[in-house]
Design a protein around this motif. Structure first.
Motif, mmCIF file in Angstrom:
data_model
loop_
_atom_site.group_PDB
_atom_site.id
_atom_site.type_symbol
_atom_site.label_atom_id
_atom_site.label_comp_id
_atom_site.label_asym_id
_atom_site.label_seq_id
_atom_site.Cartn_x
_atom_site.Cartn_y
_atom_site.Cartn_z
ATOM 1 N N SER A 327 -31.299 27.496 5.747
ATOM 2 C CA SER A 327 -30.150 27.633 5.197
ATOM 3 C C SER A 327 -29.999 26.151 4.390
ATOM 4 O O SER A 327 -30.388 25.144 4.953
ATOM 5 N N PRO A 328 -28.977 26.020 3.399
ATOM 6 C CA PRO A 328 -28.820 25.071 2.602
ATOM 7 C C PRO A 328 -28.860 23.526 3.603
ATOM 8 O O PRO A 328 -28.147 23.416 4.528
ATOM 9 N N VAL A 329 -29.492 22.788 3.002
ATOM 10 C CA VAL A 329 -29.349 21.314 3.688
ATOM 11 C C VAL A 329 -28.442 20.686 3.268
ATOM 12 O O VAL A 329 -28.416 20.232 2.235
ATOM 13 N N THR A 330 -27.405 20.373 4.108
ATOM 14 C CA THR A 330 -26.100 19.527 3.620
ATOM 15 C C THR A 330 -25.837 18.351 4.102
ATOM 16 O O THR A 330 -26.876 17.722 4.995
ATOM 17 N N HIS A 331 -24.864 17.782 3.761
ATOM 18 C CA HIS A 331 -24.442 16.517 4.288
ATOM 19 C C HIS A 331 -24.521 16.372 5.751
ATOM 20 O O HIS A 331 -25.022 15.513 6.468
#
Lengths: 707, 492
Positions: A327-331
C-alpha cells in the motif's frame, strides 16, 4: 561477485593440471566412462605412473575441478586409479534419469548431496534404492522438487534409513499428502525443508513434521494452502530452532503470528501475499521479533503503515525489508524505518510512493546499500536526488520504469553514488542520451547495468565502456546503438558474461565479432531480432567456449553453417532459441546432437527442421524442453517417433492441430513418463518486419511524452 | 489383607508410568495439600465421626468454642453429619428390605439389582460426604475467609438457615439411635450381597471419572443458570426430596397407584375410575384457576447438602425448573448408569445426555499418536502443543491408532481399579476393625493401615498410595466443587 572472481582465478591456476588431464583423456580412443580392459592388460607390462599418486593428491586436484562438469569426466577416464578417486571424491550428483540412480549410486559411494530435480519421475522404488545404497545413511541432502510419482512409502524408507538427512526439497509436489508429511516427520535430523506448493498438506501433516523434525532451521511453506493457524502455530511452538521461515501465500492470520514472532532465532520471514495478515493482527502483537534480519511483506493488501511499524519497531536487527506491491509508501512508513540502524536493503517495487515518503527516506540517518524503486509511481527527480544525496554508500539501485525521472536524477546518481555496482534503469524515457555519459564517467565500479529501452547512443555506450568490471550489460531496444559502440564494449569489458542486444537492429557481424574476441567469458548473448546478423557472427561466437545461452530468434540470415560453428565451439550450450531462423534445417540439428550434449532447452518454431532433425535431437539425453510450433515439414508420425525417442523431455509445446493426429495412448505414455504436452493454437504469423513496427511505436511514444 | 495389598502393590509397581501419567494429568499442585489435609482432618475429627451419638453431644458445646480455636464451622459440620446419618439410615432400610425379600422369593431379580445399585450409590455418597466433612476440618485449605472472619460468616449462616425447608428438627431427630450394631448389620448386609464390594468400586470409579468428565458440563451450567438479576429472597425456594427427584413418575393415581410422568396423562387415566373424573372441570388444567393471581417466582434447591445448588450453600445458585433439578441431581449426585454402547467408555446418568453423545460418538476424527481422540481440531492441536512427543495421527494408518486407543482404555481401567481397589480394602479393613473393637471408623485405623503398608512395602506402597491419590484427589476435587463452585444442571 568477488568470490566468483577469485574462484575463476584459482581455476586458471589449475588450468595446467586440467590440460594435462585433457591430454590423457584424448589419448583414450573411445570416450567410454570405463577404461577399456584390453588396454589395462597391455599396460601391465609398463606400470602406470599415475597409480603412484596418493588419493590425497588426487582429491586436491579434484577439489579444483568443480567449475565444469567436463573436467571431472575427463579426469575419471585417465586411468583406473583416477576413475576410482573420482568415484570416491564426488559429493554431489545430479542425474538426468531416475532409472539410472541405483547403478550410479553404486559407483559413487560417498555422495552426500543428491539432486533429482532433473528427473521428472522418481518412483518409490528409486527412493528405496537410494535409501538402501551405500551412500544412503550418509546422505545429507536430497532434492525432489519437480519430481513426481513417489508416495509416503518411499519417503518413509528415505526418512528411516537416511538418518543423517539434513535437507529435503519437496517443492512442487502438488500431490504430496499428509501421509507423506508424516513420513518426513520421521527424519529427526532434518534442518531444511522446502514444501512450496504442496497444496494437499494440511495441519495434520505439518503437525507431524513439527513434532518429528525438532531441529528445523529452514522451512518453506509457500503456497501450502491447506495449512491454517493451528498447524503453523504448532510448528512455531515445537520447532524452536527455525531461522528461516517462508509463509508466503498461505492462510496465516493474526492468531498464530505471535507464536511465530516469538521464535527465538527467527532471522528471515516471508509473508508475501498473505491475505490474512492485517493491521489489526500486527498491532496486537505484544512484542516483535528482535532477531529478525530479513522481512518480506510484499503484496500484503491489508497491511498499512500502522501494522508495519508495529512489527518493525522491535526488529532492531533488521537488515532487509522488502515491501513490493505494498500500500502507498508514505512519510510515516519511511520515518518508522529510521530506528533500524542495521537496515541495508529496502525494496519498494511496484509501490505508489509519495514525495514526502521519499524525502523522509532521504533524511534518515541510516545508510542503505541497496535500494529498489522499480516500477514505483511517484518517484520524482527531487525525491530521488534527496535520497541519493544521503545514501552515498549505495551499491545497488533499481529505478526500472520510473518514468518521471530526468537527467537531474541521473546526474545525482553519477555525483553521489560512485560506489554503485548495479544500476537498473530500464525504460526511463525522459532521460536524455547525454545522461549516460555521466554514468560512464563517474560510476567506474559498475558490474551490472540495465539500460534496456532507453535513448542510449554510441557516445553513451563508449562512456559506459569505462566500467571495466561490467559483467552484465543489457542494451536491448536501444535503437540508436550500432557497431561503433559495441566494438568499444568488446575492447574494454573483458569480464562481460551477459549481453542483451534484443532488437538492436544496428548491430552487424562486425560488432559481434568484436564482442566474441574481447569477451571470452561470455555466457549469455541475446541477439533476437538483430536482423543483420549472419553466419559470420555465429562462427566468431564459437570462440566463447563458456556460452550457454544463445538467442537467435528472428535472425533469418543465419543458417546451418553458423549453427555448426557455434555447436563446435560452444559445447556448453544449454538454451538455444532459433525460432524464425528459416534457413536452419535438419543438418543443423544433427551437428547440435553430435556436439552439444548439454542442450536442455530449444525453440525450433518456424524453422525448416523436420522429424529427422527432431529424431537427431532425441539423442541428447539432457534435452528437457522443446518448442516445435509451425514446423512445416513435420508429420504426425514423425513427431510421435521423435517424442517417443526423447526420453528426458519434460515440456513440449506443440501445435493444437497435432493433438488429434497423435495416438491417445502415446500421449498418455508420454505424460506418465513425466512429459508435459502444452498445446498451443497460435495462428501462423506471416513474415513481417517487426522491427519497423517497433521503431514506429517507440517513436510515437517519445512524441507523446513517454506515455 | 496383606496379601491383597501386596497384589495391588505389584500391579502398581509394574505400571509406574501409568501412575506417573495419572498423577501428571491430575493437578499435581492440588494433590498433596489435599491429601495431607484429608489425613489431618481425619485425625482431628476421629472422635466425632467415630461415634454419631457422641457427635451429637459434642455439637452443642462446640458452638460455644472460641472462634479462634475452631477454624471450621461447627454448624455446617453438624448439617453434614446429620446428612450422613440420614443416609446411613436409608441404606439400612434398603438392606433390611432386601434381607426380608430374600426369604420370600417373590421379588424380581432386576428389582433386587436396582436395590443393590441404590445401596452402592448411597454408600458412595456416604464415603464422599465423609471425606468432604473431614476435609473441611483443615483450616489452611478451606474457607480462608471464614477463618479470617468467623463471626461474620456464622451470622450469615444463621440468618439463612432458619428459612430453609430442610428443617433442623428433621435433620436432628432420628440421629441419636445410630449404634454400632446397626453398622454391623449394614456391613453384613453388604457382604451378604456378594458383589456389592465390586459394585462399590464401580461406583467409586464412576465418581472419580465423573468429576473429570463433567468439568466442561459445569461451565455450560454456569452459563445457563444466569440468575444474576434475581436477588436472594425475591423468589420462593422449593426443595424436592431425593426420592421425589429420582422417582420415574411424578403423578400417581390415588385409587390404583399407577404412576405417570405427566399430569395430563394422569387425568386421562382417571377417567377410567368413574364418571366423576370425566367432567370438563376434572379434565381441565388445575392450574388455570390460580393463574388469576400472579404466581410468585419459584426457584428450586438441590437436596444434596454441600452442593452449590443447595440453599444452605453460602453461594447458593438456584435451579430454574423441576426438570433442571432432576437433571442436575442425576448428573451431579448419582452414578452414571448409561454407558455408550459404541465407545464403551462414556457414561451418563441422564438418558438424554447419552443420546446426545451417541449422535457425536465415533465422529472424533482428530487423533493423537497417544490414542486420544478429539472432536475438534483445535483441541487436538492444543493437546499436542501441551505434551512432548505427541503428534497428530493420520486416520490412514487405522490399525496402529486402534491399537493405541485400546491400550489407553486398559490403562485407564487399571488406574481406576487400583484406586478403587485400595479404597475397597480400606473399607473392608474397617469392617474388621468393627469386629475387633467398637472404635470403628475411628480414623486411627485408617492411618495405621496406611502407615503399615508404607513400612511393609517401601517403594510399591508409595505407588499404591499414589493410586489412591488419584481417587482421593478425585473425591476431594468433587468436594471442593460442591463447596466452592457450581453443580451440574442443564435446563430443558
Amino acid at each position: 561477485m568477488g568470490q566468483i572472481r577469485t574462484l575463476r582465478k584459482r581455476t586458471c591456476e589449475y588450468e595446467a593440471v586440467e590440460a594435462l588431464v585433457l591430454v590423457f583423456a584424448s589419448t583414450n580412443p573411445s570416450c567410454d566412462t570405463l577404461p577399456l580392459k584390453k588396454r589395462r592388460s597391455s599396460d601391465d607390462h609398463f606400470p602406470n605412473l599415475f597409480d603412484a599418486l596418493s588419493d590425497e593428491l588426487l582429491f586436491l586436484i579434484l577439489d579444483r575441478l568443480d567449475s565444469s562438469p567436463f573436467d571431472k569426466k575427463s579426469f575419471s577416464v585417465v586411468c583406473r586409479s583416477f576413475y576410482a578417486a573420482e568415484s570416491r571424491h564426488r559429493r554431489l550428483l545430479r542425474p538426468l534419469r531416475s532409472d539410472l540412480v541405483p547403478s550410479v549410486l553404486s559407483r559413487y559411494p560417498s555422495i552426500s548431496h543428491l539432486d533429482l530435480s532433473l528427473c521428472p519421475r522418481v518412483s518409490d522404488g528409486v527412493l528405496a534404492s537410494i535409501a538402501a545404497a551405500a551412500a544412503g545413511p550418509s546422505l545429507l541432502s536430497i532434492n525432489l522438487s519437480s519430481s513426481r510419482s513417489f508416495s509416503h512409502s518411499g519417503l518413509g524408507a528415505l526418512a528411516a534409513i537416511c538418518v543423517s538427512l539434513v535437507e529435503i526439497n519437496l517443492s512442487n509436489m502438488i500431490d504430496l499428502n499428509d501421509a507423506s508429511a508424516a513420513a518426513i516427520g520421521r527424519a529427526r535430523n532434518l534442518e531444511k525443508l522446502w514444501m512450496a506448493r504442496c497444496k494437499l498438506v494440511t495441519d495434520m501433516g505439518i503437525g507431524c513434521i513439527a513434532v518429528g523434525c525438532r531441529k528445523l532451521r529452514l522451512l518453506c511453506l509457500k503456497w501450502c494452502l491447506g495449512l491454517t493457524d493451528l498447524g503453523l502455530g504448532l510448528m512455531a511452538v515445537k520447532c524452536r530452532e527455525v531461522r528461516n521461515l517462508d509463509l508466503s501465500f498461505t492462510m496465516v492470520t493474526k492468531k498464530c503470528l505471535p507464536a511465530i514472532l516469538q521464535l527465538p532465532y527467527l532471522e528471515e520471514l516471508s509473508l508475501v501475499g498473505c491475505p490474512g495478515v492485517d493491521d489489526e493482527g500486527l498491532t496486537s502483537l505484544k512484542q516483535g521479533c528482535k532477531s529478525l534480519e530479513v522481512l518480506n511483506m510484499s503484496n500484503c493488501q491489508h497491511v498499512s503503515d500502522v501494522g508495519l511499524s508495529s512489527i518493525v519497531n522491535d526488529a532492531v536487527s533488521l537488515r532487509q525489508l522488502i515491501l513490493a506491491y505494498y500500500s502507498p509508501v508514505t512519510h510515516s512508513l519511511t520515518s518508522s524505518l529510521l530506528k533500524l540502524s542495521n537496515l541495508e536493503k529496502v525494496k519498494f517495487d511496484g509501490c505508489r510512493i509519495t514525495a514526502s515518503g521519499l524525502l523522509a527516506l532521504g533524511n534518515s540517518c541510516i545508510s542503505l546499500k541497496e535500494l529498489s524503486l522499480s516500477k514505483c509511481s511517484g518517484v520524482t527527480d527531487e525525491g530521488l536526488s534527496s535520497v541519493l544525496m544521503k545514501h552515498k554508500g549505495l551499491t545497488k539501485l533499481d529505478i526500472t520504469c520510473c518514468r518521471k525521472i530526468t537527467d537531474i536524477s541521473i546526474a545525482s546518481i553519477a555525483n553521489s553514488c560512485s560506489s554503485l555496482t548495479s544500476l537498473k534503469m530500464e525504460s526511463c524515457n525522459l532521460v536524455s542520451k547525454h545522461a549516460f555519459c555521466m554514468i560512464g564517467e563517474r560510476c567506474h565500479l559498475l558490474e551490472e547495468l540495465d539500460l534496456t529501452d532507453n535513448d542510449l547512443d554510441n557516445q553513451g555506450l563508449k562512456a559506459i565502456s569505462n566500467c571495466h568490471r561490467l559483467y552484465i550489460l543489457k542494451i536491448g531496444l536501444c535503437l540508436n546503438v550500432n557497431d561503433e559502440g559495441v566494438i568499444q564494449i568488446g575492447k574494454s569489458c573483458p569480464l562481460l558474461e551477459e549481453l542483451d542486444l534484443y532488437r538492436s537492429v544496428g548491430i552487424t557481424d562486425t560488432g559481434i565479432m568484436a564482442i566474441a574476441c574481447g569477451c571470452p567469458l561470455l555466457q549469455m548473448i541475446n541477439l533476437a531480432y538483430c536482423t543483420e546478423i549472419t553466419d559470420i557472427a555465429l562462427r566468431s561466437l564459437s570462440k566463447c567456449s563458456k556460452l550457454n545461452t544463445l538467442e537467435l530468434r528472428g535472425c533469418f540470415q543465419v543458417s546451418n553453417y553458423g549453427l555448426a560453428g557455434v555447436a563446435l565451439g560452444c559445447r556448453e550450450i544449454i538454451k538455444l532459441d532459433i525460432k524464425k531462423c528459416y534457413h536452419i534445417t535438419d543438418a543443423g540439428m544433427v551437428s547440435l546432437a553430435r556436439l552439444c550434449y548439454h542442450l536442455r532447452q530449444i525453440n525450433l518454431s518456424y524453422s525448416s527442421v523436420t522429424e529427422v532433425g527432431l529424431l537427431a535431437l532425441a539423442s541428447i539425453s539432457c534435452l528437457q524442453s522443446m518448442t516445435i510450433l509451425h514446423l512445416s515439414g513435420l508429420t504426425p508420425s514423425g513427431l510421435a517417433a521423435a517424442l517417443l525417442a526423447s526420453g528426458g523431455l519434460t515440456k513440449v509445446k506443440l501445435h493444437m492441430s497435432f493433438k488429434s493426429l497423435i495416438p491417445k495412448f502415446l500421449i498418455q505414455h508420454l505424460e506418465s513418463r513425466g512429459c508435459m504436452l502444452q498445446w498451443r493454437d497460435k495462428p501462423f504469423q506471416a513474415e513481417v518486419d517487426a522491427n519497423e513496427i517497433w521503431k514506429q511505436q517507440s517513436q510515437d511514444l517519445v512524441a507523446t511524452g513517454g506515455f | 489383607m496383606d496379601l491383597k495389598q501386596k497384589g495391588v502393590a505389584e500391579i502398581s509397581s509394574s505400571l509406574p508410568h501409568i501412575l506417573d501419567e495419572t498423577s501428571e494429568s491430575l493437578n499435581g499442585d492440588l494433590l498433596f495439600p489435599q491429601f495431607n489435609s484429608l489425613h489431618y482432618g481425619l485425625k482431628s475429627s476421629s472422635s466425632e465421626i467415630g461415634h454419631e451419638a457422641q457427635n451429637q453431644d459434642q455439637s452443642a458445646p462446640s458452638s460455644f468454642f472460641d472462634s479462634q480455636i475452631l477454624s471450621w464451622d461447627p454448624r455446617a459440620m453438624l448439617n453434614k453429619l446429620s446428612f450422613l446419618e440420614h443416609k446411613v439410615h436409608q441404606v439400612q432400610d434398603i438392606v433390611h428390605s432386601i434381607a426380608n425379600n430374600d426369604g420370600r422369593f417373590s421379588i424380581h431379580a432386576d428389582e433386587v439389582a436396582a436395590q443393590q445399585q441404590l445401596v452402592t450409590a448411597d454408600l458412595t455418597c456416604i464415603i464422599i460426604q465423609l471425606i468432604s466433612t473431614a476435609g473441611t476440618l483443615l483450616p489452611a485449605m478451606k474457607n480462608s475467609i471464614i477463618s479470617a472472619n468467623p463471626e461474620l460468616e456464622r451470622s450469615r449462616v444463621a440468618a439463612t438457615s432458619p428459612g430453609t425447608a430442610f428443617s433442623d428438627e428433621k435433620m436432628v431427630a432420628p440421629s441419636e439411635t445410630m449404634k454400632a450394631s446397626d453398622f454391623d448389620e449394614l456391613i453384613n448386609g453388604l457382604s451378604g450381597c456378594g458383589t456389592a464390594g465390586d459394585e462399590l468400586i464401580e461406583c467409586l470409579k464412576n465418581v472419580g471419572s465423573g468429576v473429570v468428565e463433567t468439568a466442561p458440563l459445569e461451565d455450560h451450567d454456569l452459563k445457563d443458570a444466569d440468575d444474576g438479576d434475581l436477588l436472594p429472597g425475591s423468589y420462593e425456594v422449593l426443595q424436592l426430596e431425593k426420592e421425589e427427584i429420582l422417582a420415574p413418575h411424578t403423578h400417581f393415581c390415588m385409587i390404583c397407584g399407577k404412576g405417570f410422568k405427566r399430569d395430563a396423562n394422569l387425568r386421562m387415566h382417571m377417567r377410567g375410575h368413574g364418571d366423576e373424573y370425566k367432567t370438563p372441570a376434572a379434565l381441565a388444567k388445575p392450574t388455570k384457576e390460580s393463574n388469576s393471581e400472579p404466581t410468585p417466582i419459584r426457584r428450586y434447591s438441590c437436596p444434596f447438602i454441600g452442593c452449590k445448588r443447595n440453599k444452605a450453600h453460602k453461594k447458593f445458585l438456584p435451579l430454574k425448573t423441576i426438570l433442571c433439578v432432576k437433571n442436575h441431581y442425576k448428573r451431579s449426585h448419582c452414578d452414571k448408569r448409561y454407558t455408550c454402547s459404541r465407545c464403551n467408555g462414556k457414561k451418563f446418568s441422564v438418558l438424554a445426555d447419552l443420546k446426545t453423545h451417541e449422535k457425536h460418538c465415533g465422529r472424533d476424527k482428530w487423533l493423537c499418536s497417544c490414542g486420544t481422540t478429539f472432536s475438534r481440531k483445535d483441541k487436538l492441536f492444543g493437546h499436542i502443543t501441551l505434551f512432548q512427543g505427541h503428534s497428530p495421527a493420520l486416520p490412514a494408518d487405522e490399525s496402529k491408532v486402534l491399537g493405541a486407543s485400546e491400550e489407553k482404555v486398559t490403562v485407564g481401567d487399571m488406574v481406576c481399579n487400583l484406586g478403587g481397589g485400595s479404597f475397597g480394602d480400606g473399607i473392608q479393613l474397617d469392617a474388621k476393625g468393627i469386629d475387633d473393637d467398637r472404635g470403628f471408623f475411628s480414623l486411627m485405623n485408617f492411618d495405621s493401615y496406611n502407615f503399615g503398608s508404607l513400612d511393609d512395602f517401601p517403594r510399591p506402597a508409595f505407588d499404591v498410595s499414589e493410586g489412591s491419590f488419584c481417587l482421593s484427589s478425585g473425591s476431594s476435587s468433587f468436594m471442593t466443587r460442591n463447596d466452592a463452585n457450581s453443580s451440574s444442571h442443564r435446563p430443558g
